[in-house]
Design an enzyme around this catalytic site. Structure first.
Site: not given
Ligand SMILES: [Zn+2]
Lengths: 389, 128
Positions: A84, A334
């Site tokens: 991420c 996200h």
């Protein structure tokens, strides 16, 4: 040493766009960033590109040249993969390239297509940010990993799911006017607490959604900005990166994130500031508990103190330290490899007073972007400041 | 599963645990880790030996996973826990106890079980 300037930014809508290819999304974001910068695209010298799960979601490796081509650029391009934190890592190397004088204009960004493979496959793809042999084979999911951290936090410092719910409520409220956000809807603490459990103690509203989207930013040297009379008032004045053991069970702490602490120390030192200088920030809230861990790791709260920050109103848009005015990963969405640059974009627009939440940080000059990978085995922190042109 | 190449170190550890002879890797400075290792992840020492894994540990933290990945579809809900054995901590699934009754600090032993969904080997913990 000169501080790179953010010359232009661009992004796609974050949300459920299963039909959109990674290349089409990145083309939209990249072209928007070039247009926003108002520079000659021929001046771009390299692409620093973040992507996490392209092999699994699009059967596409070696994505960086494809993405440069999609934006119409004939430049060397490299993909960064740090789960991420992929595009946070890309920003960091872009900053180094500019600071060294090896380049004057670079494009940095990321793209992630996720919803096309469905929730089960996306859950599986996200899980591979953990240790395959010792975590995934024991059934550890991405939410499961943060649930292990959340329980450890509650046991060590106290706090409750009610506190976590207030973080979700805050970030949803922040996202309301953000036209790029996946979730422009207010929720109540009751909504969050009544939602189905994913991995106890975390529920559906403690988790960020699965998101398709792309982001891009044109970063230029201070000298290039001056020579070309660019309208750039935001500089990246500090960069830091930290690392930790891959598997949670190999860490010294389950309720602290030393990689964030190390990244923050380095970034503060690099920018010549301390935590007290930070006016607002975007942190990596893939789960509500992650926002708590980030605020403590960044030295803005003592360990055990940030769990109540949203409940106390300190990190809301009216508070002294607004956190995730974009809506955060929680409400903005996200798209994994695009997230680090999304944070840079939000901060740039807030500092330049062209963000719908800009009035909440009027007069602010200093902000942080905190991007974390996996269970924070990777972390990057960038300091962005408003500077004299 | 027999057609799949083994994962050196990991499968050796699971075999050893299944035989009641679990081990961990210890460096010259006393740091524990899980195989395969050529260097200690704490200090880089290459002076490594295999030492017997303590036969019980304490649950440090756990979660009841209700939304699994596809390979655990029919296993859910299940309890994933990190267990502290002293020199090393290990992640596995807690079995033989109602998920509601799992607590941090509980003392458990370690063994090798099979997943329901794909009949794949995994590390399991059972109350002692
Ligand atoms: Zn050692």
């Amino acid at each position: 040493m000169s501080d790179p300037r953010v010359a232009g930014v661009g992004l796609t809508h974050f949300g459920k766009h299963p039909e959109r290819t990674g290349r089409a999304m990145f083309a939209e974001a990249g072209l928007a960033a070039l247009d926003d910068a108002g520079i000659d695209p021929d001046d771009v010298e390299a692409l620093f590109y973040g992507n996490f799960m392209g092999e699994l979601a699009e059967h596409q490796g070696h994505q960086a040249p494809l993405m440069a081509e999609a934006v119409g650029l004939d430049v060397p391009a490299t993909r960064y993969e740090s789960a991420c934190a992929s595009s946070g890592a890309a920003i960091r190397d872009a900053v180094f390239r500019l600071r060294s004088g090896e380049a004057d204009v670079v494009l940095v960004g990321g793209s992630e297509r996720m919803t096309n493979i469905g929730t089960a496959a996306a859950t599986d793809a996200l899980s591979i940010a953990a240790d395959d042999l010792y975590e995934i084979r024991a059934g550890m999911t991405f939410p499961g990993a943060y649930a292990l951290m959340a329980r450890a936090y509650f046991e060590e410092y106290g706090g409750s799911t009610e506190d976590l719910a207030e973080i979700a409520v805050k970030n949803h409220e922040h996202a309301l006017p953000n036209e790029y956000a996946q979730m422009q809807q207010a929720i109540t603490a009751e909504d969050a607490l009544d939602a189905p459990t994913i991995a106890d103690p975390l529920g559906l509203y403690d988790s960020c959604p699965i998101t398709d989207g792309a982001t891009a930013a044109v970063l230029v040297s201070e000298e290039y900005a001056a020579d070309h009379d660019l309208d750039t008032s935001v500089a990246v004045t500090g960069t830091g990166q930290g690392g930790d053991k891959m598997a949670l069970h190999d860490r010294q702490y389950f309720a602290r994130t030393p990689a964030t602490e190390d990244a923050a120390d380095e970034a503060y030192d690099d920018a010549g500031i301390g935590p007290d200088s930070v006016d607002f920030l975007e942190v990596h809230d893939c789960f509500t508990i992650a926002e708590v861990l980030a605020l403590e790791g960044l030295g803005l709260y003592e360990p055990g103190e940030a769990i109540g920050a949203a409940s106390r109103g300190e990190t809301t848009r009216e508070g002294d330290l607004p956190v995730n005015l974009s809506g955060g990963l929680k409400a903005k969405g996200h798209p994994v490899g695009a997230t680090g640059v999304a944070q840079l974009i939000s901060i740039t627009k807030l500092l330049e007073e062209r963000h719908p939440r800009a009035e909440d940080v009027e007069g602010a000059t200093t902000a942080l972007a905190h991007n974390a990978g996996g269970t924070v085995a990777s972390a990057t922190v960038h300091v962005l400041q408003e500077v004299e042109q | 599963m027999s057609d799949e190449p083994r994962d050196e170190g990991f499968d050796d550890l699971l075999d050893a645990i299944a035989d009641g002879e679990g081990f961990y890797v210890e460096c010259a400075n006393g740091h524990g880790s899980l195989p395969p290792r050529l260097a200690c992840p704490q200090c880089g020492s290459q002076d490594l030996s295999e030492e017997p894994l303590p036969d019980s540990g304490e649950i440090s933290t756990y979660t009841v996973v209700t939304v699994p990945t596809p390979q655990f579809e029919e296993d859910a809900p299940y309890v994933t826990a990190v267990v502290d054995f002293g020199p090393v901590s290990i992640t596995g699934q807690v079995r033989g106890v109602d998920p509601e009754d799992v607590e941090t600090g509980q003392v458990v032993g370690i063994g090798v079980g099979e997943t329901v969904t794909r009949e794949e080997r995994l590390l399991v913990f059972e109350p002692r």
